[in-house]
Design a protein around this motif. Structure first.
Motif, short mmCIF file in Angstrom:
data_model
loop_
_atom_site.label_atom_id
_atom_site.label_comp_id
_atom_site.label_asym_id
_atom_site.label_seq_id
_atom_site.Cartn_x
_atom_site.Cartn_y
_atom_site.Cartn_z
N UNK A 299 0.83 -1.20 0.00
CA UNK A 299 0.00 0.00 0.00
C UNK A 299 0.87 1.26 0.00
N UNK A 300 1.91 1.28 0.83
CA UNK A 300 2.76 2.46 0.92
C UNK A 300 3.52 2.71 -0.37
N UNK A 301 3.91 1.63 -1.06
CA UNK A 301 4.56 1.81 -2.36
C UNK A 301 3.59 2.46 -3.35
N UNK A 302 2.35 1.97 -3.37
CA UNK A 302 1.35 2.55 -4.27
C UNK A 302 0.98 3.96 -3.84
N UNK A 303 0.98 4.22 -2.55
CA UNK A 303 0.69 5.56 -2.03
C UNK A 303 1.73 6.56 -2.52
N UNK A 304 2.99 6.15 -2.53
CA UNK A 304 4.05 7.02 -3.01
C UNK A 304 3.91 7.28 -4.51
N UNK A 305 3.51 6.26 -5.27
CA UNK A 305 3.26 6.43 -6.70
C UNK A 305 2.13 7.45 -6.91
N UNK A 306 1.08 7.34 -6.09
CA UNK A 306 -0.06 8.26 -6.21
C UNK A 306 0.36 9.70 -5.90
N UNK A 307 1.19 9.88 -4.87
CA UNK A 307 1.66 11.22 -4.53
C UNK A 307 2.41 11.86 -5.70
N UNK A 308 3.29 11.09 -6.32
CA UNK A 308 4.07 11.63 -7.44
C UNK A 308 3.17 12.00 -8.62
N UNK A 309 2.12 11.22 -8.85
CA UNK A 309 1.24 11.50 -9.98
C UNK A 309 0.37 12.73 -9.74
#
Length: 370
Positions: free
Chosen positions: A203-213
């Motif tokens: 989840x945290x990996x995907x959360x970081x991807x979402x922040x960058x986008x």
């Protein structure tokens, strides 16, 4: 098939009277996803009593599957059946039971002999457990280290800590039991840190991807109001959270951001930016006033040098400078003759190179009230 469906829907009325002894789901809490069946005696509506081994079933066992739950029957080696529709069922593929018309010798003493070779566990021991199909809410998350966010307002990389929770829902109970729950487990909860470890990391990996986008569209202060967009971006990360439904049989439903904090270094950058912005604004105000005064002095000096006299030069220069300032509201009203005279003087100033064509045109419109 060892399951015979008896009825659909809730157990009440006639069925409640007939199904004196049933195995059903216990009371799920918010984070429990798998629970063993419990034997329940209805006692004609005067309450209920639990008794017997958790979830152990035999031929003739009655199983009731409540709404928003699924049930699976398993032995020591495999899942035998999965029930995904609520209602009442009867099991017909297990050990003999005296309640199923079998003799005592076949149903009990025969099983005792069989269990002696398996440490007290029958080789064909069958159990039923239940799966929670409701949303599993308020699974807490927090970034273990600072996350980088390129804030469009500040135009730089800032580091933040984020805290919140998310919700998941089991969509394929069979995949969930086979691929996520360990073998021979009849109780499973997301309160157990070992259960949460893998999905929290992903989840945290995907959360970081979402922040960058989202960094190209929203400031950090806007992120809590963008929870739906963040959930969408996280769910679409097919390398991590977006793969949960196919791999584990459950999917992300909702994300709630409770708090976002700057690191100490980022706080200093933001404070420095704010201070610099205030200094620039103050400088701009002072510079504008200084340039207005300089314009007034230049025009007055030019008019004086071209023969309009000290007083006339000063007065006309001040009035002209005010005319260039859109904030000045006390512009003088001139008669027609005064307008003509003023325009002649303006033309002479332009011919002498003191005024540009643009300045002459602008003053001409003002003098003529256009």
């Amino acid at each position: 098939m060892g399951i015979i469906k008896a009825f659909s829907g809730s157990i009440n009325g006639t069925f409640a009277d007939q199904w004196k002894d049933i195995i059903t789901a216990g009371q799920f809490d918010e984070h429990t996803v798998v629970m063993p069946g419990v034997n329940k005696r209805t006692n004609n509506g005067r309450g209920s009593n639990l008794y017997g081994s958790d979830g152990i079933i035999t031929n003739g066992s009655k199983i009731y599957v409540p709404e928003n739950t699924a049930a699976f029957i398993f032995d020591q080696s495999r899942i035998e059946e999965m029930i995904t529709e609520p209602g009442g069922y009867e099991y017909r593929n297990g050990q003999d039971s005296v309640f199923d018309g079998g003799s005592i010798s076949n149903a009990i003493f025969g099983q005792i002999k069989d269990r002696m070779g398996y440490g007290g566990i029958s080789s064909d021991n069958k159990s039923v457990a239940f799966i929670n199909l409701r949303e599993i809410r308020d699974i807490k998350f927090g970034t273990k280290g600072p996350q980088t966010y390129n804030d469009l307002f500040y135009g730089t990389d800032l580091e933040i800590f984020a805290y919140g929770s998310f919700t998941v829902k089991i969509t394929d109970p069979e995949v969930f039991i086979k691929n996520y729950v360990p073998a021979n487990v009849s109780y499973y909860t997301f309160d157990d840190p070992k259960v949460r470890t893998q999905i929290l990391s992903e989840f945290l990996q995907s959360f970081n991807v979402a922040l960058n986008s989202l960094s190209s569209q929203f400031r950090i202060s806007q992120l809590p109001s963008q929870a739906n967009n963040i959930a969408k971006e996280i769910y679409e990360d097919k390398d991590n959270v977006g793969s949960w439904e196919d791999r584990f049989g459950f999917k992300l439903i909702k994300v709630g951001i409770e708090n976002i904090e700057f690191t100490e270094e980022s706080k200093q950058l933001v404070n420095q930016y704010s201070a610099n912005k205030m200094n620039v604004k103050a400088y701009d105000d002072v510079s504008k006033k200084a340039s207005d005064i300089a314009a007034q002095q230049k025009i007055a000096e030019g008019i004086k040098n071209n023969g309009f006299g000290d007083a006339g030069g000063m007065l006309f220069g001040m009035n002209f400078a005010k005319g260039l300032d859109s904030n000045v509201s006390d512009k003088p009203t001139m008669s027609f003759d005064e307008q003509i005279e003023a325009l002649k003087k303006l033309k002479e100033l332009m011919d002498a190179g003191i005024l540009t064509q643009e300045e002459f045109d602008a003053k001409k419109k003002e003098v003529m009230g256009l």
